[in-house]
Design an enzyme around this catalytic site. Structure first.
Site, PDB file in Angstrom:
ATOM      1  N   GLU A  59       0.747  -1.057   0.056  1.00 37.34           N
ATOM      2  CA  GLU A  59      -0.026   0.104   0.069  1.00 37.34           C
ATOM      3  C   GLU A  59       0.623   1.246   0.136  1.00 37.34           C
ATOM      4  O   GLU A  59       0.428   2.402  -0.490  1.00 37.34           O
ATOM      5  CB  GLU A  59      -1.136   0.185   1.128  1.00 37.34           C
ATOM      6  CG  GLU A  59      -1.745   1.151   1.220  1.00 37.34           C
ATOM      7  CD  GLU A  59      -3.006   1.203   0.058  1.00 37.34           C
ATOM      8  OE1 GLU A  59      -2.892   2.272  -0.529  1.00 37.34           O
ATOM      9  OE2 GLU A  59      -3.582   0.159   0.001  1.00 37.34           O
ATOM     10  N   VAL A  81       2.399   3.253  -3.343  1.00 36.43           N
ATOM     11  CA  VAL A  81       1.617   4.558  -4.279  1.00 36.43           C
ATOM     12  C   VAL A  81       0.812   5.578  -3.424  1.00 36.43           C
ATOM     13  O   VAL A  81       0.187   5.060  -2.727  1.00 36.43           O
ATOM     14  CB  VAL A  81       0.779   3.940  -5.312  1.00 36.43           C
ATOM     15  CG1 VAL A  81       0.007   4.769  -6.406  1.00 36.43           C
ATOM     16  CG2 VAL A  81       1.548   3.030  -5.988  1.00 36.43           C
ATOM     17  N   GLY A 136      13.941  20.007   1.082  1.00 35.30           N
ATOM     18  CA  GLY A 136      14.120  18.452   1.507  1.00 35.30           C
ATOM     19  C   GLY A 136      12.846  17.946   0.422  1.00 35.30           C
ATOM     20  O   GLY A 136      12.684  16.761   0.512  1.00 35.30           O
ATOM     21  N   GLU A 158      15.191  15.643  -4.144  1.00 30.52           N
ATOM     22  CA  GLU A 158      16.619  14.962  -3.874  1.00 30.52           C
ATOM     23  C   GLU A 158      17.753  15.586  -4.530  1.00 30.52           C
ATOM     24  O   GLU A 158      17.654  16.319  -5.432  1.00 30.52           O
ATOM     25  CB  GLU A 158      16.594  13.445  -4.505  1.00 30.52           C
ATOM     26  CG  GLU A 158      15.560  12.519  -3.809  1.00 30.52           C
ATOM     27  CD  GLU A 158      15.907  11.998  -2.307  1.00 30.52           C
ATOM     28  OE1 GLU A 158      16.963  12.265  -1.990  1.00 30.52           O
ATOM     29  OE2 GLU A 158      14.839  11.769  -1.596  1.00 30.52           O
ATOM     30  N   ASP A 160       9.673   8.129 -11.192  1.00 27.03           N
ATOM     31  CA  ASP A 160       8.740   7.799  -9.739  1.00 27.03           C
ATOM     32  C   ASP A 160       7.220   7.691 -10.333  1.00 27.03           C
ATOM     33  O   ASP A 160       6.764   6.603  -9.855  1.00 27.03           O
ATOM     34  CB  ASP A 160       8.984   8.893  -9.062  1.00 27.03           C
ATOM     35  CG  ASP A 160       8.146   8.846  -7.519  1.00 27.03           C
ATOM     36  OD1 ASP A 160       8.604   7.853  -6.859  1.00 27.03           O
ATOM     37  OD2 ASP A 160       7.086   9.226  -7.455  1.00 27.03           O
ATOM     38  N   LYS A 195       4.898   4.141 -10.255  1.00 23.37           N
ATOM     39  CA  LYS A 195       3.411   3.921  -9.402  1.00 23.37           C
ATOM     40  C   LYS A 195       2.414   3.802 -10.553  1.00 23.37           C
ATOM     41  O   LYS A 195       1.479   3.028 -10.083  1.00 23.37           O
ATOM     42  CB  LYS A 195       3.134   5.157  -8.681  1.00 23.37           C
ATOM     43  CG  LYS A 195       4.294   5.574  -7.714  1.00 23.37           C
ATOM     44  CD  LYS A 195       4.251   6.922  -6.984  1.00 23.37           C
ATOM     45  CE  LYS A 195       5.218   7.335  -5.998  1.00 23.37           C
ATOM     46  NZ  LYS A 195       5.197   8.860  -5.546  1.00 23.37           N
ATOM     47  N   GLY A 236       6.355  11.600   2.790  1.00 21.68           N
ATOM     48  CA  GLY A 236       6.464  11.952   4.181  1.00 21.68           C
ATOM     49  C   GLY A 236       6.666  10.840   5.056  1.00 21.68           C
ATOM     50  O   GLY A 236       6.052   9.721   4.968  1.00 21.68           O
TER      51      GLY A 236
END
Length: 436
Positions: free
Chosen positions: A129, A132, A187, A190, A201, A205, A302
């Site tokens: 879970e 994504v 932050g 990257e 990325d 997903k 996060g």
């Protein structure tokens, strides 16, 4: 109360979120589960590195064998990221009869089917879970809550870094490079932002979501994707004038001749459900033939949002341990549906040609007429004897045709810049701009 042992691989952002979530909500989780989650070992590279969360030094190990061979560990949680050694560690854990939970989108997108087959052989479950959408529940709804539906479309903003950059470009009028630097300082991006800003990325997903939505194995290589690094302040200004905003959209749709699976920057009208999703937030817009339209939104990254999703999977795996029941099927990818190649994909487009002098307008117009481009709207802002912009909104074209046109436009002397983006909602919501 029965104790469920957890082996955690990695103690970065995701791993720290898992530790915080279990420690902070242990009483509530234990009451719902009927068992207590206990982190037994944590795999790290550096035993003495300063961490985002404090854990007893006795839990730390640099040797994966301390986790895979520990009989008190029931569930292994991959919070490492990347393919290797994460994939090998996942498979080794399954061979030892341990359930596995991961937030690793890359390993799921590229090797999900292989890992699921291994899980079935060893009678364990594989849950992902957190791979994504961060804290947004999306995998489980597709697997369970919406299983009675035929999913026809998923559109989403599934990368917080790019959404932050595009939001700031729209609201502050700055160029891409300046906002990227700001995102790195905060932050949100990257030091090497390639994975985010070039669309990798989001493509990982989307491969996962498309597999679940359409019940067919979709590989990362099946996803057509591009990033946002070529978007300019000028494009943002035009989007605003057209009553639109620019978002990096991940989209998958089922057509009669195959699946459309692609990621790329799009102009979308402000009336679109995804237009108001800003900053680092993610969102998913789903269409099912029974439920109609659904909308999910929240924090897509996060430590705590992702930790929330990972711990939910840990609890599901723990229930299997508590009850002694077998692993549930994760993805019934039993169909073999055709994925449309990039050249066949259809879309309406925003096309902007910046010319150095007004005389260049004629060859540009002649080329577009020769190529029989179907226009929905044209806007020309070129001063006599000087340069300016020629903006075209098209009806649907195949991708091979529009990219061929861009190549020819770029070769015309006096064409300084050509910008191309997909246009969603061309017939319903894109504003008309007065011609000048």
């Amino acid at each position: 109360m029965k104790e469920i042992g957890i082996g955690l691989l990695g103690l970065g952002t995701v791993g720290s979120g898992v530790v915080k979530a279990i420690a902070g909500n242990q009483l509530s989780i234990s009451g719902k589960l009927g068992a207590e989650l206990q982190i037994k070992k944590i795999l790290v590279q550096d035993l003495y590195k300063k961490r985002l969360v404090q854990v007893p030094q006795s839990l730390m190990t640099k040797d994966y064998q301390d986790i895979v061979n520990d009989p008190t560990i029931d569930i292994v949680v991959d919070a490492m990221g990347g393919i290797e050694p994460a994939k090998d560690f996942i498979l080794a854990a399954m061979e030892k009869g341990k359930h596995v939970v991961t937030a690793n989108k890359e390993v799921v997108a590229k090797y999900g089917r292989e890992i699921l087959d291994k899980a079935e052989v060893h009678g364990v479950t594989f849950l992902f879970e957190g791979s994504v959408g961060g804290g947004i529940p999306i995998i489980r709804p597709l697997k369970q809550c919406l299983v009675a539906n035929e999913i026809t479309e998923i559109s989403g903003i599934i990368n917080g870094t790019t959404n932050y950059i595009l939001t700031k470009m729209a609201t502050e009028g700055k160029e891409f490079a300046a906002i990227l630097k700001e995102a790195q300082d905060k932050g949100y991006a990257e030091p090497d932002p390639t994975n985010d800003i070039e669309g990798f990325d989001a493509a990982y997903k989307l491969a996962i979501l498309a597999s679940l939505a359409f019940g067919t194995p979709v590989k990362f290589e099946d996803v057509s994707f591009e990033g946002i690094s070529n978007i300019t302040r000028e494009d943002m200004a035009w989007a605003v004038e057209l009553g639109c905003t620019i978002k990096l959209l991940a989209q998958t749709k089922e057509h009669a001749d195959g699946l459309e699976i692609r990621v790329g920057p799009c102009l979308i009208p402000l009336s679109h459900p995804l237009a108001g999703v800003n900053d680092v937030f993610n969102a998913f817009f789903i269409k099912g033939n029974l439920v109609g339209e659904l909308f999910f939104s929240g924090r897509g990254a996060g430590d705590l949002p992702t930790g929330s999703a990972v711990v939910a999977d840990i609890v599901e795996a723990a229930r299997l341990t508590v009850t002694g029941s077998g692993a549930k099927p994760v993805c019934n990818c039993y169909r073999q549906k055709r994925v449309k190649p990039k050249d066949e994909l259809l879309s309406a487009y925003y096309l902007r040609a910046k010319v150095t002098r007004s005389e260049v307008m004629l060859p540009v117009n002649n080329l577009l007429l020769q190529e029989q481009v179907p226009f929905a709207q044209t806007v020309k802002r070129v001063q006599q004897g000087k340069g300016g912009n020629m903006v075209y909104l098209t009806e649907e074209l195949e991708e091979r045709q529009i990219h061929g046109i861009v190549s020819k436009l770029s070769a015309i002397p006096g064409v300084k810049e050509v910008s191309l983006m997909r246009l969603e909602g061309n017939q319903a919501g894109v504003g008309q701009v007065a011609r000048v």
